[in-house]
Design a protein around this motif. Structure first.
Motif, PDB file in Angstrom:
ATOM      1  N   LEU A 297       1.231  -1.542   0.324  1.00 18.78           N
ATOM      2  CA  LEU A 297       0.301   0.043   0.427  1.00 18.78           C
ATOM      3  C   LEU A 297       0.087   1.113  -0.029  1.00 18.78           C
ATOM      4  CD1 LEU A 297      -3.136  -0.608   2.043  1.00 18.78           C
ATOM      5  CD2 LEU A 297      -3.009  -0.807  -0.090  1.00 18.78           C
ATOM      6  N   ARG A 298       2.077   1.197  -0.045  1.00 16.10           N
ATOM      7  CA  ARG A 298       2.992   2.549  -0.181  1.00 16.10           C
ATOM      8  C   ARG A 298       3.415   2.503  -1.452  1.00 16.10           C
ATOM      9  NH1 ARG A 298       7.882   0.921   3.942  1.00 16.10           N
ATOM     10  NH2 ARG A 298       6.807   1.252   5.880  1.00 16.10           N
ATOM     11  N   SER A 299       2.497   2.957  -2.221  1.00 21.98           N
ATOM     12  CA  SER A 299       2.565   3.776  -3.614  1.00 21.98           C
ATOM     13  C   SER A 299       3.040   5.663  -4.171  1.00 21.98           C
ATOM     14  CB  SER A 299       0.941   3.622  -4.493  1.00 21.98           C
ATOM     15  OG  SER A 299       0.836   4.038  -5.643  1.00 21.98           O
ATOM     16  N   PRO A 300       4.095   5.135  -5.113  1.00 23.49           N
ATOM     17  CA  PRO A 300       4.382   6.983  -5.621  1.00 23.49           C
ATOM     18  C   PRO A 300       3.178   7.906  -6.023  1.00 23.49           C
ATOM     19  CG  PRO A 300       4.723   4.687  -6.846  1.00 23.49           C
ATOM     20  CD  PRO A 300       3.946   3.898  -6.264  1.00 23.49           C
ATOM     21  N   LEU A 301       1.539   6.959  -6.282  1.00 26.68           N
ATOM     22  CA  LEU A 301       0.571   7.558  -6.218  1.00 26.68           C
ATOM     23  C   LEU A 301      -0.657   7.907  -5.271  1.00 26.68           C
ATOM     24  CD1 LEU A 301      -0.897   9.175  -8.517  1.00 26.68           C
ATOM     25  CD2 LEU A 301      -1.801   7.030  -9.249  1.00 26.68           C
ATOM     26  N   GLU A 302      -0.733   9.078  -4.842  1.00 29.19           N
ATOM     27  CA  GLU A 302      -2.384   9.512  -4.145  1.00 29.19           C
ATOM     28  C   GLU A 302      -2.849  10.305  -4.693  1.00 29.19           C
ATOM     29  OE1 GLU A 302      -0.479   7.735   0.172  1.00 29.19           O
ATOM     30  OE2 GLU A 302      -0.058   9.994  -0.633  1.00 29.19           O
ATOM     31  N   VAL A 303      -4.251   9.515  -4.388  1.00 25.93           N
ATOM     32  CA  VAL A 303      -5.608  10.064  -5.143  1.00 25.93           C
ATOM     33  C   VAL A 303      -5.923  11.320  -4.047  1.00 25.93           C
ATOM     34  CG1 VAL A 303      -5.312  10.090  -7.540  1.00 25.93           C
ATOM     35  CG2 VAL A 303      -7.357   9.361  -5.756  1.00 25.93           C
ATOM     36  N   PHE A 304      -6.229  11.529  -3.964  1.00 25.87           N
ATOM     37  CA  PHE A 304      -7.890  12.814  -3.102  1.00 25.87           C
ATOM     38  C   PHE A 304      -8.843  12.727  -4.064  1.00 25.87           C
ATOM     39  CE2 PHE A 304     -10.152  15.793  -0.401  1.00 25.87           C
ATOM     40  CZ  PHE A 304     -10.176  14.883   0.850  1.00 25.87           C
ATOM     41  N   ILE A 305     -10.487  12.796  -3.266  1.00 24.21           N
ATOM     42  CA  ILE A 305     -10.834  12.011  -3.336  1.00 24.21           C
ATOM     43  C   ILE A 305     -12.811  12.513  -2.553  1.00 24.21           C
ATOM     44  CG2 ILE A 305     -13.341  11.163  -4.650  1.00 24.21           C
ATOM     45  CD1 ILE A 305     -11.849   9.228  -5.177  1.00 24.21           C
ATOM     46  N   GLY A 306     -13.120  13.866  -2.855  1.00 18.96           N
ATOM     47  CA  GLY A 306     -13.602  14.619  -1.221  1.00 18.96           C
ATOM     48  C   GLY A 306     -15.019  14.540  -2.165  1.00 18.96           C
ATOM     49  N   ASP A 307     -16.176  14.580  -1.459  1.00 26.78           N
ATOM     50  CA  ASP A 307     -17.376  14.346  -0.997  1.00 26.78           C
ATOM     51  C   ASP A 307     -17.802  14.814  -2.401  1.00 26.78           C
ATOM     52  OD1 ASP A 307     -17.208  12.898   1.432  1.00 26.78           O
ATOM     53  OD2 ASP A 307     -18.219  14.622   2.762  1.00 26.78           O
ATOM     54  N   GLN A 308     -17.923  15.854  -2.437  1.00 26.84           N
ATOM     55  CA  GLN A 308     -18.156  16.354  -3.541  1.00 26.84           C
ATOM     56  C   GLN A 308     -17.986  15.873  -5.135  1.00 26.84           C
ATOM     57  OE1 GLN A 308     -20.829  19.416  -3.268  1.00 26.84           O
ATOM     58  NE2 GLN A 308     -19.982  19.104  -1.205  1.00 26.84           N
ATOM     59  N   ALA A 309     -16.774  15.109  -5.254  1.00 26.78           N
ATOM     60  CA  ALA A 309     -16.594  14.547  -6.566  1.00 26.78           C
ATOM     61  C   ALA A 309     -16.816  14.092  -6.144  1.00 26.78           C
ATOM     62  CB  ALA A 309     -15.080  14.736  -6.746  1.00 26.78           C
ATOM     63  N   ILE A 310     -16.961  12.149  -5.314  1.00 24.94           N
ATOM     64  CA  ILE A 310     -17.741  10.930  -5.586  1.00 24.94           C
ATOM     65  C   ILE A 310     -18.244  10.353  -6.245  1.00 24.94           C
ATOM     66  CG2 ILE A 310     -20.027  10.912  -3.641  1.00 24.94           C
ATOM     67  CD1 ILE A 310     -16.409   8.486  -3.914  1.00 24.94           C
ATOM     68  N   ALA A 311     -19.139  10.730  -6.681  1.00 24.31           N
ATOM     69  CA  ALA A 311     -19.930  10.826  -7.767  1.00 24.31           C
ATOM     70  C   ALA A 311     -18.998  10.291  -9.624  1.00 24.31           C
ATOM     71  CB  ALA A 311     -21.364  11.824  -8.678  1.00 24.31           C
ATOM     72  N   GLY A 312     -18.439  10.931  -9.172  1.00 28.26           N
ATOM     73  CA  GLY A 312     -16.914  10.138 -10.737  1.00 28.26           C
ATOM     74  C   GLY A 312     -16.306   8.817 -10.246  1.00 28.26           C
ATOM     75  N   MET A 313     -16.378   8.817  -9.186  1.00 30.02           N
ATOM     76  CA  MET A 313     -15.661   7.362  -8.443  1.00 30.02           C
ATOM     77  C   MET A 313     -15.950   6.093  -9.090  1.00 30.02           C
ATOM     78  SD  MET A 313     -12.093   6.698  -7.639  1.00 30.02           S
ATOM     79  CE  MET A 313     -11.464   5.055  -6.964  1.00 30.02           C
ATOM     80  N   ALA A 314     -15.979   6.155 -10.352  1.00 33.98           N
ATOM     81  CA  ALA A 314     -16.920   4.521 -10.807  1.00 33.98           C
ATOM     82  C   ALA A 314     -16.680   3.056 -10.907  1.00 33.98           C
ATOM     83  CB  ALA A 314     -17.282   4.797 -12.526  1.00 33.98           C
TER      84      ALA A 314
END
Length: 415
Positions: A297-314
């Motif tokens: 789970l140590r990755s060179p890439l992380e993303v942050f998804i907020g409550d307003q944007a959750i609909a885009g996480m398909a």
């Protein structure tokens, strides 16, 4: 250049789909056939979308074999022996094969495993065991990096391996009579294999170290609670009031170096209750004057998804297998099949079959992992360390079927 090996895959579930992603990076494989209990049309479409071959769907293993070179057994554990019987009968009737691959675990118990090996020996076809974690680049790289140190100072004395996630995708995984147990059977085999390998001195065979003892504790924790047992009934039709399986297992395997007599230890922990980011593999080891550690789970890439944007996480598993949260800080593994070793185990299989040499892992190795798994179940039932140097204990394991596998898990997990 030699023609591509024509793969025939048995099983249309999660592991087959995951392996297809790994095959994108492997040369010399043509996925020519697919067989599953339910017609794997979606998997066939994915084969063609990825450009991996025709992906023709067959109605049976017997029908598929004349059109392939290698059979890859990814079907549920309780079907493995019957699948091998069908393969062997077809080859004896005149069909030809260049190899047979079996995904972990080889079988649910030692009688099944030994029968599978006996059958394959009757047709003299190379057998390959798939245990992806020993092929992981992080595992191979650290062993290469530390090889000179190990030769100078000695191999590791203690290694620890963990695999945890929140639970399987399919109902048969939850059913101990079909799967062979709970998380110890499902994921403990991974940790047993990688722990054994991490302790092995550089340049020595895979089974060089001799297992001498197994101690294990098995529990039903999260999925034994009323609300979670109800979820299993609703989602999978599995009743843990009637046939429970363990969702947590931990223990220790002792190994003896036959040249020096030194003892080393491999600790393991597996669970179906890791309600964190998603699947986590964690390895570490301690040697004289050195150490190593890996966390998937140590990755060179992380993303942050907020409550307003959750609909885009398909697709919540697009970031990491069995992702448990679709918002907040999410680690992203861009190429999970390669990270987990799926790509490299196929590369090893292709090269071995083409060069006429043994693959890194064979079914005899898979049988030894089954033996260690059975020893872990026996240890948990008896609440004592299992002595693998005792002939009577080894003889007992040959025909042993764990109570949990028999559907009598309440006698073990309810104590």
């Amino acid at each position: 250049m030699m023609n591509a090996l024509r793969y025939g895959i048995v099983g249309g579930g999660f592991i087959s789909a995951f392996q297809l992603r790994g095959l994108r990076e492997v040369r010399g494989i043509d996925v020519a056939g697919l067989v599953s209990r339910r017609p794997p049309e979606e998997l066939a479409a994915e084969v063609r979308r990825l450009g991996l071959g025709e992906g023709r769907v067959f109605s049976s293993v017997r029908e598929m074999i004349p059109h392939v070179d290698v059979v890859v057994i990814n079907s549920p554990n309780y079907t493995r022996l019957a699948t091998v019987e069908e393969i062997v009968d077809t080859v004896k009737a005149g069909a030809e094969l260049k190899g047979i691959i079996c995904e972990k675990p080889l079988a649910r118990n030692l009688p099944e495993a030994r029968r599978m090996i006996e059958l394959v020996r009757e047709i003299n076809v190379p057998d390959i065991y798939f245990e992806n974690q020993v092929h992981m680049k992080t595992v191979q790289s650290h062993r290469a990096q530390l090889a000179p140190v190990m030769r100078a100072m000695g191999p590791p004395m203690l290694v620890r391996s963990n695999e945890e996630h929140a639970g399987p995708h399919r109902s048969w995984f939850w059913d101990p009579t079909q799967q062979g147990g709970g998380v110890m059977s499902d994921m403990g085999c991974h940790c047993l294999a990688v722990g054994w390998y991490l302790l092995t001195p550089p340049g020595k065979p895979m089974r060089f170290l001799e297992p001498v003892s197994v101690m294990a504790d098995l529990s039903l924790l999260k999925w034994g609670r009323p609300e979670w047992k109800q979820k299993l009934r609703d989602d999978f039709g599995v009743d843990y009031d009637q046939t429970p399986a363990e969702d947590f297992a931990t223990g220790m395997v002792g190994y003896r170096n036959p040249e020096t007599g030194q003892i080393s230890k491999a600790q393991f922990t597996v669970s179906w209750m890791f309600d964190k980011q998603g699947l986590r593999l964690l390895f570490d080891g301690l040697g004289p004057g050195y150490a190593f550690e890996m966390n998937s789970l140590r990755s060179p890439l992380e993303v942050f998804i907020g409550d307003q944007a959750i609909a885009g996480m398909a697709d919540t598993e697009a970031a990491v297998e069995k992702l448990q949260a679709s918002r907040g800080l999410v680690p992203v593994q861009p190429n999970e099949p390669d990270l987990y070793g799926y790509t490299d185990e196929h590369v090893d299989a292709v090269n071995a079959l083409r060069d006429g040499r043994p693959a890194m892992l064979d079914w005899q190795y898979g049988l030894e992992i089954v033996r260690l798994t059975m020893a872990a179940y026996l240890s948990a039932e008896r609440r004592q360390t299992v002595d693998l140097t005792d002939p009577a204990t080894c003889a007992e394991l040959e025909n042993y079927v764990p109570l949990i596998q028999q559907g009598r898990g309440g006698e073990v997990l309810g104590r």
